[in-house]
Design an enzyme around this catalytic site. Structure first.
Site, short mmCIF file in Angstrom:
data_model
loop_
_atom_site.label_atom_id
_atom_site.label_comp_id
_atom_site.label_asym_id
_atom_site.label_seq_id
_atom_site.Cartn_x
_atom_site.Cartn_y
_atom_site.Cartn_z
N TYR A 68 0.85 -1.19 0.00
CA TYR A 68 0.00 0.00 0.00
C TYR A 68 0.88 1.24 0.00
CZ TYR A 68 -4.91 -1.10 0.14
OH TYR A 68 -6.17 -1.45 -0.22
N GLU A 70 -0.49 4.81 -0.73
CA GLU A 70 -1.24 6.04 -1.02
C GLU A 70 -0.32 7.25 -0.88
OE1 GLU A 70 -3.05 3.59 0.50
OE2 GLU A 70 -5.20 4.01 0.30
N ASP A 214 -6.79 12.57 -25.47
CA ASP A 214 -6.81 11.18 -25.02
C ASP A 214 -6.07 10.39 -26.09
OD1 ASP A 214 -7.26 8.55 -24.45
OD2 ASP A 214 -9.38 8.79 -23.93
N THR A 240 -3.41 4.95 -22.22
CA THR A 240 -3.25 3.61 -21.65
C THR A 240 -1.83 3.16 -21.97
OG1 THR A 240 -4.14 2.70 -23.69
CG2 THR A 240 -5.67 2.89 -21.86
N LYS A 243 -1.58 -0.66 -25.17
CA LYS A 243 -1.96 -0.80 -26.59
C LYS A 243 -0.67 -0.86 -27.41
CE LYS A 243 -6.63 1.04 -26.07
NZ LYS A 243 -6.80 1.69 -24.76
N ARG A 249 -1.29 -3.61 -18.55
CA ARG A 249 -2.64 -3.05 -18.68
C ARG A 249 -2.81 -1.96 -17.63
NH1 ARG A 249 -7.23 -3.82 -21.02
NH2 ARG A 249 -6.08 -5.33 -22.26
#
Ligand code: DSN
Length: 433
Positions: A68, A70, A214, A240, A243, A249
């Site tokens: 974790y 954050e 985008d 992303t 691709k 991913r």
């Protein structure tokens, strides 16, 4: 800073231990093996997919998944972040260098998460933004009614010109002047042609809007310098990483320094909690891969192959919209051969060719039927295929789609599948050492 003695990889590196998984959970191990068999056994032409490297997959399958973290490097809400801080810092620096960007945030879990952060940073519920319509080549998160982006914000949509089938720049300008949107968005999931970023920048300046690109689909081509970059023009570029880019991913964004604080706060704590540190490490590995001459050559070949595939499909009557492509994907109108998108997808699938049905501009069919297909070359180019193979693939697609059947036992399905098998044997996915 605490120093940690690294575990020797010869001792036991706990990551990607397939043997252990197989022994404990043969059900899921079996799925992993069948999926690899599926990838290896057919032609993968989904324009948004690729085959990431074993190095990327190793980082993904590592103990960094446990942590974790954050916050951001050096400013975490948990102890024990010293090692993952290193991974995230490396990822950020590599991302900035790769795209010559002033600031990078590598925490978005996906393209949709990165996009949420842009809404969070620049808009309030009810605000107006301008984007490409989904049926014209846009994306769900660009204001489609079923998405948060269309439910919580006032999306005004532009489309393509009926004649050229490329972005209708006159309409974009007219809508921007009429609606004075907070944000103007360029990019989408089925745009075969280059986007005029300078036009959008000038328009955004004229109407006082943020200019957002985008670049999820084409960022890999930008990384490989095969097409022009939106980074010098846009306030923020989301993307992303799985691709053409060929990473894990996930998602990321780069922006001008003046927007860094707002976007960082929008990614965390506004939209996301704990970042996925194993994925961030895998993104770092991927950014290093993308900075190599080999990757640049790959990106160039992706476009060359896409152009050939689009042209050859056109010669079989499967018309490329806009007359072709400048990128990694082409969109094809099946009306001339009298087949729907949904039937074409099923027939191709039965023949071992994986592609997707897709709405074409001004499509008379509903989206779940569609009059088109979308094909892309990231996967086949990763496998080493070239223009000769693209010509052959176009013929196989045409045979399967026009003469074939959704039944895998149909004679045409069997014949095409045999040729697909020959191709993927000569150009294997994830080749055995
Ligand atoms: N689903 C992706 C695509 O196939 O283009 C976009 O999110």
């Amino acid at each position: 800073m605490t120093h940690h003695e690294p575990t020797s990889p010869d001792d036991t590196f706990y990551g990607s231990d397939f043997g252990a998984l197989q022994a404990f959970d043969p059900d899921i191990a079996g799925v992993l093996l069948s999926e690899l068999g599926r990838i290896r056994g057919g032609l993968q032409l989904i324009a948004s997919e690729n085959m990431s490297s074993p190095e990327v997959l190793t980082a993904l399958g590592s103990t960094l998944s446990n942590k974790y973290a954050e916050g951001y490097p050096g400013r975490r809400y948990y102890g024990g972040c010293v090692e993952v801080d290193k991974a995230e810092t490396i990822a950020i620096e590599r991302c900035k260098a790769l795209f010559d960007a002033e600031h990078a945030n590598v925490q978005p879990h996906s393209g949709a998460s990165a996009n949420q952060a842009v809404y969070g940073a620049f808009m309030q519920p009810g605000d107006t933004f301008l984007a490409m319509a989904l049926p014209m080549g846009g994306h769900l998160t660009h204001g489609a009614k079923v998405s948060f982006s269309g439910k919580w914000f006032n999306a005004v949509h532009y489309g393509v010109d009926r004649e050229t089938e490329d972005i209708d720049y006159d309409q974009v300008a007219q809508l921007a002047r009429e609606h004075r949107p907070k944000v103007i968005l360029a990019g989408g999931s089925a745009i075969p042609r280059l986007i005029d970023f300078e036009f959008f920048r000038n328009l955004a300046d004229e109407v006082g809007a943020i200019f957002w690109v985008d670049a999820a689909h084409f960022i890999g081509l930008v990384a490989g310098k095969a097409i022009p970059s939106p980074v010098p023009y846009a306030d923020v570029v989301t993307f992303t990483t799985h691709k053409v880019l060929r990473g894990p991913r996930s998602g990321a964004l780069v922006c001008k320094a003046e927007h860094a604080a707002a976007l960082d706060k929008a990614v965390f704590p506004m939209m996301q909690g704990g970042p996925q540190m194993h994925t961030i490490a895998a993104k770092a590995v991927n950014f290093k891969e993308c900075a190599t001459p080999e990757y640049a050559e790959y990106a160039r070949r992706v476009v060359e192959n896409a152009r050939q595939l689009a042209t050859s499909l056109g010669e079989h009557g499967i018309r490329p919209t806009t007359g072709g492509t400048d990128t990694h994907l082409s969109l094809h109108d099946l009306q001339g051969v009298g087949v729907t998108g949904v039937d074409a997808e099923a027939r191709a699938d039965a023949a071992g060719i994986v592609l997707n049905k897709n709405a074409i501009p001004f499509d008379p069919q509903k989206a779940n039927i569609a009059s088109g297909i979308r094909v892309g070359t990231p996967c086949t180019t990763t496998q080493g295929m070239g223009t000769e193979e693209m010509t052959a693939i176009a013929e196989l697609i045409a045979t399967a789609v026009i003469k074939g059947d959704a039944d895998p036992d149909h004679e045409v399905s069997r014949e095409v599948r045999a040729e697909v098998t020959d191709l993927v044997t000569r150009f294997p996915a994830y080749p055995r050492p």
